[in-house]
Design a protein around this motif. Sequence first.
Motif, PDB file in Angstrom:
ATOM      1  N   LEU A   1      10.059 103.865  85.930  1.00  0.00           N
ATOM      2  CA  LEU A   1      11.510 103.877  85.083  1.00  0.00           C
ATOM      3  C   LEU A   1      10.881 105.884  85.600  1.00  0.00           C
ATOM      4  O   LEU A   1      10.734 106.461  84.343  1.00  0.00           O
ATOM      5  CB  LEU A   1      11.082 103.616  83.929  1.00  0.00           C
ATOM      6  CG  LEU A   1      12.785 103.486  83.626  1.00  0.00           C
ATOM      7  CD1 LEU A   1      13.731 103.019  84.296  1.00  0.00           C
ATOM      8  CD2 LEU A   1      12.446 102.832  81.506  1.00  0.00           C
ATOM      9  N   THR A   2      11.654 106.311  86.241  1.00  0.00           N
ATOM     10  CA  THR A   2      11.384 107.934  85.813  1.00  0.00           C
ATOM     11  C   THR A   2      12.467 108.417  84.693  1.00  0.00           C
ATOM     12  O   THR A   2      13.422 108.133  84.139  1.00  0.00           O
ATOM     13  CB  THR A   2      12.027 108.107  87.545  1.00  0.00           C
ATOM     14  OG1 THR A   2      14.263 107.959  87.412  1.00  0.00           O
ATOM     15  CG2 THR A   2      12.302 107.286  88.937  1.00  0.00           C
ATOM     16  N   LYS A   3      12.393 109.756  84.228  1.00  0.00           N
ATOM     17  CA  LYS A   3      12.869 110.577  83.583  1.00  0.00           C
ATOM     18  C   LYS A   3      14.215 110.567  83.972  1.00  0.00           C
ATOM     19  O   LYS A   3      15.470 110.465  83.058  1.00  0.00           O
ATOM     20  CB  LYS A   3      12.310 111.800  83.593  1.00  0.00           C
ATOM     21  CG  LYS A   3      13.488 112.688  82.685  1.00  0.00           C
ATOM     22  CD  LYS A   3      12.673 114.234  82.395  1.00  0.00           C
ATOM     23  CE  LYS A   3      12.413 115.068  84.430  1.00  0.00           C
ATOM     24  NZ  LYS A   3      12.012 116.462  84.035  1.00  0.00           N
TER      25      LYS A   3
ATOM     26  N   MET B   1      16.724 107.209  83.105  1.00  0.00           N
ATOM     27  CA  MET B   1      16.005 107.222  81.634  1.00  0.00           C
ATOM     28  C   MET B   1      17.396 108.453  80.414  1.00  0.00           C
ATOM     29  O   MET B   1      18.441 107.588  80.511  1.00  0.00           O
ATOM     30  CB  MET B   1      15.084 107.068  80.707  1.00  0.00           C
ATOM     31  CG  MET B   1      14.013 106.831  80.954  1.00  0.00           C
ATOM     32  SD  MET B   1      13.080 107.094  79.931  1.00  0.00           S
ATOM     33  CE  MET B   1      10.601 106.700  80.799  1.00  0.00           C
ATOM     34  N   THR B   2      17.974 109.478  81.197  1.00  0.00           N
ATOM     35  CA  THR B   2      18.981 110.139  81.761  1.00  0.00           C
ATOM     36  C   THR B   2      20.216 109.839  82.166  1.00  0.00           C
ATOM     37  O   THR B   2      21.087 110.065  80.954  1.00  0.00           O
ATOM     38  CB  THR B   2      18.727 112.118  81.423  1.00  0.00           C
ATOM     39  OG1 THR B   2      18.266 111.617  82.258  1.00  0.00           O
ATOM     40  CG2 THR B   2      17.471 112.000  80.760  1.00  0.00           C
TER      41      THR B   2
ATOM     42  N   ASN C   1      18.206 115.533  75.625  1.00  0.00           N
ATOM     43  CA  ASN C   1      17.113 117.066  76.332  1.00  0.00           C
ATOM     44  C   ASN C   1      15.665 116.853  76.780  1.00  0.00           C
ATOM     45  O   ASN C   1      14.612 116.939  75.652  1.00  0.00           O
ATOM     46  CB  ASN C   1      17.403 118.212  74.932  1.00  0.00           C
ATOM     47  CG  ASN C   1      16.561 119.747  75.542  1.00  0.00           C
ATOM     48  OD1 ASN C   1      16.559 119.452  76.704  1.00  0.00           O
ATOM     49  ND2 ASN C   1      16.638 120.165  75.219  1.00  0.00           N
ATOM     50  N   THR C   2      15.522 116.624  77.537  1.00  0.00           N
ATOM     51  CA  THR C   2      14.150 115.899  78.003  1.00  0.00           C
ATOM     52  C   THR C   2      13.025 117.051  77.791  1.00  0.00           C
ATOM     53  O   THR C   2      11.489 116.809  77.539  1.00  0.00           O
ATOM     54  CB  THR C   2      13.711 116.180  79.756  1.00  0.00           C
ATOM     55  OG1 THR C   2      14.391 117.279  80.393  1.00  0.00           O
ATOM     56  CG2 THR C   2      14.423 114.358  80.166  1.00  0.00           C
TER      57      THR C   2
ATOM     58  N   THR D   1      13.269 107.204  70.489  1.00  0.00           N
ATOM     59  CA  THR D   1      11.957 106.922  72.107  1.00  0.00           C
ATOM     60  C   THR D   1      12.676 106.246  72.673  1.00  0.00           C
ATOM     61  O   THR D   1      13.826 105.511  72.653  1.00  0.00           O
ATOM     62  CB  THR D   1      10.715 105.841  70.716  1.00  0.00           C
ATOM     63  OG1 THR D   1      10.120 106.558  69.750  1.00  0.00           O
ATOM     64  CG2 THR D   1      10.115 105.186  71.720  1.00  0.00           C
ATOM     65  N   MET D   2      12.168 106.561  73.486  1.00  0.00           N
ATOM     66  CA  MET D   2      12.904 105.611  75.056  1.00  0.00           C
ATOM     67  C   MET D   2      11.813 106.129  76.193  1.00  0.00           C
ATOM     68  O   MET D   2      10.712 106.783  76.924  1.00  0.00           O
ATOM     69  CB  MET D   2      14.303 106.498  75.881  1.00  0.00           C
ATOM     70  CG  MET D   2      14.193 105.809  76.868  1.00  0.00           C
ATOM     71  SD  MET D   2      15.518 106.718  77.209  1.00  0.00           S
ATOM     72  CE  MET D   2      17.257 106.483  75.980  1.00  0.00           C
ATOM     73  N   GLY D   3      11.770 104.437  76.572  1.00  0.00           N
ATOM     74  CA  GLY D   3      10.531 104.056  77.707  1.00  0.00           C
ATOM     75  C   GLY D   3      10.016 102.729  78.229  1.00  0.00           C
ATOM     76  O   GLY D   3      10.636 102.146  77.931  1.00  0.00           O
TER      77      GLY D   3
END
Length: 242
Positions: free
Chosen positions: A63-65, A68-69, A75-76, A118-120
Amino acid sequence: MKKTVFLLGMVFALFSCNSGKKESSEANSESNSDVKSEKVSSKSSGKTYDCLKKFEENYDLLLTKEEMTSVYPFNTDAAKVELRSGSYGQHIFQWPSDRPTFTMEVSGMKMNLPDQNTMGIKNLSFYDDVSDLKSNIEIFDMGYKQLSDKELAQIDKNLDKAEDEVKKTGKDLMEVRAKSAWQAVDGLGSSSWYKWNNQWGGELVVLAGIAKFTILTKISSDPEENREIAKKLAEKVLAKCK
């Protein structure tokens, strides 16, 4: 080794409970049995999702950055990322929110902690048996569905036969398990369950064929909003096997 023995004991307990349930099902109406059978059958598509195995060492690709965005922009650069591999691996971003801090008590001491976004994804693992996907669903669901008093009593009876240390740990676990409030999520993988915690956010567990993984989300105080975000993230993962 003790952990392995405990887990095996719990699996045995759940299997025994499931077997007892099947035997007692003869007392139920034929229509109820047919509905349950059709539901299990419809969730088992025959797809194993074993292609996800190649991501066990690359959670940042599981699950890539960017994925997710694309679901929920953040804002990573301002986020802290935790990345590790294996069945207990994870790729999780946390960043500041505008929600107030919350209080947590540990060993009698109270601490104020920031309520972070939180996300992931975490805990990608696989069942060994690819020949009976329906059984995998039944085993998976036993870990999250609401257990009847009869099922809890059967598990308790099985644990009474275990070694003292396994028995105590198992009974403590089942007390927590009996109070868990997972909700079934339809139309996602082979079987999926979601729960919400006001402090830690949403947790979505997904079974797809033989693959299992967990999506974490907390981007607001709204359980349903977080649930929908989690479902979209899970779909990004499942799409890798199309």
